[in-house]
Design a protein around this motif. Sequence first.
Motif, PDB file in Angstrom:
ATOM      1  N   UNK A 274       0.855  -1.187   0.000  1.00 12.43           N
ATOM      2  CA  UNK A 274       0.000   0.000   0.000  1.00 12.43           C
ATOM      3  C   UNK A 274       0.890   1.235   0.000  1.00 12.43           C
ATOM      4  N   UNK A 275       0.806   2.015  -1.068  1.00  5.49           N
ATOM      5  CA  UNK A 275       1.642   3.206  -1.190  1.00  5.49           C
ATOM      6  C   UNK A 275       0.932   4.390  -0.547  1.00  5.49           C
ATOM      7  N   UNK A 276       1.690   5.417  -0.258  1.00  4.98           N
ATOM      8  CA  UNK A 276       1.109   6.637   0.302  1.00  4.98           C
ATOM      9  C   UNK A 276       0.812   7.613  -0.827  1.00  4.98           C
ATOM     10  N   UNK A 277      -0.427   8.071  -0.877  1.00  8.75           N
ATOM     11  CA  UNK A 277      -0.843   9.058  -1.868  1.00  8.75           C
ATOM     12  C   UNK A 277      -1.611  10.159  -1.151  1.00  8.75           C
ATOM     13  N   UNK A 278      -1.508  11.356  -1.687  1.00  8.67           N
ATOM     14  CA  UNK A 278      -2.219  12.483  -1.081  1.00  8.67           C
ATOM     15  C   UNK A 278      -2.516  13.527  -2.155  1.00  8.67           C
ATOM     16  N   UNK A 279      -3.575  14.277  -1.948  1.00  6.64           N
ATOM     17  CA  UNK A 279      -3.917  15.407  -2.808  1.00  6.64           C
ATOM     18  C   UNK A 279      -3.733  16.668  -1.985  1.00  6.64           C
ATOM     19  N   UNK A 280      -2.861  17.535  -2.454  1.00  2.00           N
ATOM     20  CA  UNK A 280      -2.609  18.777  -1.722  1.00  2.00           C
ATOM     21  C   UNK A 280      -3.751  19.759  -1.990  1.00  2.00           C
ATOM     22  N   UNK A 281      -4.614  19.925  -1.003  1.00  2.00           N
ATOM     23  CA  UNK A 281      -5.780  20.797  -1.127  1.00  2.00           C
ATOM     24  C   UNK A 281      -5.831  21.765   0.040  1.00  2.00           C
ATOM     25  N   UNK A 282      -6.333  22.976  -0.204  1.00  6.23           N
ATOM     26  CA  UNK A 282      -6.621  23.855   0.934  1.00  6.23           C
ATOM     27  C   UNK A 282      -7.770  23.276   1.746  1.00  6.23           C
ATOM     28  N   UNK A 283      -7.885  23.696   2.987  1.00  4.61           N
ATOM     29  CA  UNK A 283      -8.935  23.156   3.862  1.00  4.61           C
ATOM     30  C   UNK A 283     -10.330  23.488   3.352  1.00  4.61           C
ATOM     31  N   UNK A 284     -10.472  24.630   2.696  1.00  5.79           N
ATOM     32  CA  UNK A 284     -11.773  25.043   2.166  1.00  5.79           C
ATOM     33  C   UNK A 284     -11.592  25.492   0.722  1.00  5.79           C
ATOM     34  N   UNK A 285     -12.224  24.810  -0.203  1.00  3.04           N
ATOM     35  CA  UNK A 285     -12.119  25.178  -1.611  1.00  3.04           C
ATOM     36  C   UNK A 285     -13.498  25.566  -2.127  1.00  3.04           C
ATOM     37  N   UNK A 286     -13.495  26.380  -3.179  1.00  2.00           N
ATOM     38  CA  UNK A 286     -14.749  26.876  -3.739  1.00  2.00           C
ATOM     39  C   UNK A 286     -15.533  25.739  -4.379  1.00  2.00           C
ATOM     40  N   UNK A 287     -16.810  25.689  -4.106  1.00  2.00           N
ATOM     41  CA  UNK A 287     -17.642  24.600  -4.632  1.00  2.00           C
ATOM     42  C   UNK A 287     -17.852  24.712  -6.139  1.00  2.00           C
TER      43      UNK A 287
END
Length: 495
Positions: A274-287
């Motif tokens: 199981x590899x580590x993956x992540x999406x770099x996102x701000x805590x609140x993004x525009x819908x």
Amino acid sequence: MTKSLTSKSLTSVTALAASLILSGCLSMAPSNERPQTSIEQSLGKNLVAQDAAFTLEAWQDFFPDSNARVMIEEALQSNTDLRIAIARMAEIEGRYQIQREDLFPTINGEVSQSRTKNSANVFTIPGVDSIQDVYSANVGLMSYELDLFGRVRSLNNAALAQYLSSAEAARSVKLTVIAQTANAYYSWISAHRSLNLAEKTLQSRQDSLDLIQKRLDTGIASELDLAQAQAALATVSAQKARFERAHASAKSALELLIGKPLSTVDFDSQQLQLVEMAIELPDNINSDVLLSRPDVLSAEQSLYAANANIGAARAAFFPSISLTGQYGYSSTEFDNLFDSDSKTWSFMPSIRIPIFNNGLQANVDIAEAQQQRLIAEYEKAVQQAFSEVYQLMTNRSTYHGELQANRSLVKAQSKRLRLAEAKYKAGLASYLEVLNAQQDKFSAEQALLETERAQLANVISLYKALGGGDKAVTYEPQKNAEASDSEMTRSGDAE
């Protein structure tokens, strides 16, 4: 002078209006506007979206595991749902091309020869042979409709929107296949690791049972200790059987997605992890990011097709003019077919004026009802997208803490087991304390594996939910806030 200028101006305006009508610019379709949906501005805990950009990589770059990429490629080549969606898109594209041809005149050429024998009882002229040859060469205009009220153009716009909707639907299916295959692959790996853990635990329980048997033979252990060790071995053996079924089920699900046995796939069997993956996102993004999801775009294009159908239905109430013409040559002798005396031509304009036709209003009612249904479907698609992404982002913020807690728990339970075993060997504790420590450690390790798999599945699902795919996607809130469509800025090759 003033009167002359006014007359010229009126003539110019009339000419402009006539040219606009003849060019098909007049449309009776409703304007294409996105319906307003009642969702929060922010996909996060706060109601105000952060002014920060983020990028979703193309899936080939998003998945760092080469094995996962191999599985996805296999699935994209063999998945029947995707093949159906692509074939449907090609079918609708063909229909659009056919509909588009109605915007332009159809010119056909024809060369023919005919031989007829006339009845002597019906047609007799002295000196004229009853058998007659006629040679013809013609170029004809085939019933071209002047699109005065935009009916043909509206039908063309509807066909184009339906094609774009099918293209987005195919992209949505493709994203689903990518996410499903990646999740199935990592679920299989997780089941494989759980099975390996159960096998190691079973061997450990067998070693403990052998040790207890030896201690019993020397009078150090009791029959109770032996019975407890035997029960622990049987418990883990039953758990191992369940993990074997789960492993087989996960393998079968993955093979169903890729369309072939895993034994025939060229992948690195030594790198099952199981590899580590992540999406770099701000805590609140525009819908507004949701408006570029393929399922939402597909619903939007279907709505635009309904608008165009309304325009075509409305235009059917007005007169339509069709032009049919032909120019060519005709002669009873082939040698003089193209002489000037052999020229022929015909021009047949026709006008159709609806007078009593209740079906025309029914067509408008149907088109408007379809529009209202598709507005509701669009709003539902946006609301479902918001709910899905909001939940996945909420999960994303909690998995990190859960993983850290489970890793700490495994370390603590491992230390507890070592201490319990030492106390038992020193005669300071019963074997029940060792058994409890063994079972708790095994449960903690299983919980850690499950959390790692769930966290990875959440990342993959979030990637899909935000509209990742064959090309990189960059979302810039400030830029999109100024744009009327609030769409993602996409870079890379077309999908």
